[in-house]
Design an enzyme around this catalytic site. Structure first.
Site, PDB file in Angstrom:
ATOM      1  N   HIS A 182       0.964  -1.081  -0.035  1.00 25.96           N
ATOM      2  CA  HIS A 182      -0.077   0.050  -0.119  1.00 25.96           C
ATOM      3  C   HIS A 182       0.876   1.276   0.040  1.00 25.96           C
ATOM      4  CE1 HIS A 182      -4.150  -1.865   1.639  1.00 25.96           C
ATOM      5  NE2 HIS A 182      -3.658  -2.428   0.720  1.00 25.96           N
ATOM      6  N   TYR A 203      -9.323   5.656   6.842  1.00 22.97           N
ATOM      7  CA  TYR A 203      -9.467   6.280   8.155  1.00 22.97           C
ATOM      8  C   TYR A 203     -10.616   7.271   8.066  1.00 22.97           C
ATOM      9  CZ  TYR A 203      -5.328   3.848   9.846  1.00 22.97           C
ATOM     10  OH  TYR A 203      -4.382   2.786  10.077  1.00 22.97           O
ATOM     11  N   PRO A 218      -4.492   0.541  18.621  1.00 31.28           N
ATOM     12  CA  PRO A 218      -4.427  -0.078  17.112  1.00 31.28           C
ATOM     13  C   PRO A 218      -4.458   0.998  15.850  1.00 31.28           C
ATOM     14  CG  PRO A 218      -6.478  -0.466  18.008  1.00 31.28           C
ATOM     15  CD  PRO A 218      -5.828   0.161  19.084  1.00 31.28           C
ATOM     16  N   LYS A 252       0.891   0.340  14.956  1.00 32.69           N
ATOM     17  CA  LYS A 252       2.372   0.099  15.499  1.00 32.69           C
ATOM     18  C   LYS A 252       2.684  -0.885  16.378  1.00 32.69           C
ATOM     19  CE  LYS A 252       3.850   3.817  13.657  1.00 32.69           C
ATOM     20  NZ  LYS A 252       3.872   3.139  12.316  1.00 32.69           N
ATOM     21  N   TYR A 282       3.841   6.721   9.895  1.00 31.48           N
ATOM     22  CA  TYR A 282       2.988   5.458   9.689  1.00 31.48           C
ATOM     23  C   TYR A 282       3.833   4.546   8.696  1.00 31.48           C
ATOM     24  CZ  TYR A 282      -1.326   3.171   8.546  1.00 31.48           C
ATOM     25  OH  TYR A 282      -2.402   2.347   8.097  1.00 31.48           O
TER      26      TYR A 282
END
Length: 394
Positions: free
Chosen positions: A72, A201, A293, A297, A385
């Site tokens: 991704h 998200y 979550p 991580k 990220y």
């Protein structure tokens, strides 16, 4: 039984550590309280940072990952019915993440360990760590109904938050930092192709939602719910209806529905135990730290810990120097606290707290709008990220 490194726990951290040590010519024994089937099927994380992928490849565990993992190159932030894509490679110099479930990582590492690694003992329950402050620590364990002892030069506790390793560090030497969140995630697995090719998200006045996936044909989705929610109190139709509301956009994007095969509720908490080392006992992963979550991580932090330990012990083997082992806790904690910071920021950015005021809601939208409008803000998110670098001086 005797070994150089006794590893408690055959999750991805313990298994990867065994592989890294094997490749460095250092022997180890892995003790796992559960059976192999359980370890290979317990559902956990599924997002691998760039550094984690690189380490797995270098360790010889990248063949199926490269074939079946889903690379991704970004995520989508969704708020106020708008969509904004964060382009990871463009912002980080080429880094990305890979969707590859923890269950699959464990399967790959177990196969390698059983083929040519050291002993991997399933249904071997660690009962306690003795002599952590000495140069000959021991792990008492029970296997096949009888108690035994594993004598070690070093012990690494990869046995999770409820394991025994952390308890071997004297309480007067420890500091604990923690935060519990007043909400949880209701997660589902569904036999339907993901409705988007990257993670989404979503911040919504009704609460957070996340669109993820496990494969091209299996979707993983989450809803923010009240703390203590019973997963079975939500019908499948109610879950899909609520997901549709929270993912709604101005451009008419559609969420595809499918049969729900699993439901679960995940509590949200942050936790750090300092130090991560006492004598010859080293903590890794959830034994030392937990993150909500939202930032993906948890598994990646555990990988960073065991990479740091393996490099430090290899340095000791090659040079005789203890300085990297001595610096293990400080080295890991620098990365841990950055991940805690990022996970907290993502969680507070996207979730609606009980009793949140309209002012707080508008602040969330302002923060999201800033990320969408500012390359600097967007870069900070993308760098965190895709993963903080492993410290070579570990």
């Amino acid at each position: 039984m005797r070994t150089t490194v006794g590893i408690i726990g055959a999750g991805p951290a313990g298994l990867l550590l065994a592989r890294l040590l094997h490749n460095a010519g250092i022997d180890s024994v892995v003790l796992e309280s559960r059976d192999r089937e359980y370890v290979e099927h317990r559902q956990r994380a599924g997002i691998l940072e760039q550094g984690t992928v690189d380490v797995l490849r270098a360790a010889g565990a990248g063949e199926r990952l490269d074939r079946e993992g889903l690379r991704h190159d970004g995520i989508e932030l969704r708020f106020d019915r708008q969509r904004h894509r964060v382009d990871f490679p463009a912002l980080t110099g080429g880094r990305s993440v890979t969707v590859y479930a923890q269950t699959e990582v464990c399967k790959d590492l177990i196969a390698l360990q059983l083929a040519d690694g050291g002993p991997l003992l399933f249904e071997a329950e660690a009962l306690g760590v003795e002599g952590a402050g000495s140069d000959r620590p021991r792990v008492r364990f029970r296997c096949q109904g009888r108690e035994d002892v594993l004598d070690c030069d070093y012990v690494v506790g990869c046995d999770g938050f409820w394991g025994v390793a952390r308890n071997a560090i004297p309480a007067e030497l420890t500091r604990v930092f923690e935060r519990s969140y007043p909400y949880a995630w209701l997660g589902i697995l569904a036999d339907v192709a993901p409705s988007h090719d990257e993670l989404v998200y979503a911040r919504h006045d009704r609460g957070f939602a996340l669109l993820s996936m496990r494969s091209p044909s299996v979707s993983r989705l989450y809803l923010q719910v009240e703390e203590g929610t019973d997963a079975e109190s939500w019908s499948d139709d109610d879950i899909w209806d609520e997901l549709e509301r929270r993912f709604e956009t101005e451009d008419g994007w559609r969420l595809e529905r499918g049969p729900v095969t699993q439901k679960s509720v995940t509590p949200m908490r942050s936790y750090v135990h300092e130090p991560m080392r006492h004598g010859r006992l080293f903590l890794a992963g959830d034994a030392a730290h937990i993150v909500p979550p939202t930032g993906a991580k948890g598994l990646n932090l555990a990988v960073g810990d065991v990479v740091t330990f393996a490099r430090a012990l290899t340095y000791k083997k090659e040079t005789g120097g203890d300085e990297r082992l001595d610096g293990y806790s400080a080295t890991c904690l620098r990365r841990v606290w950055q991940a805690e910071r990022f996970s907290y920021d993502m969680t507070s950015l996207l979730h609606r707290a009980p009793g949140a005021t309209p002012f707080e809601g508008r602040l969330q939208l302002a923060r999201l709008e800033r990320i969408a409008a500012s390359r600097a803000a967007e870069t900070d998110l993308a760098e965190a990220y895709t993963g903080f670098p492993f410290d070579e001086q570990g």
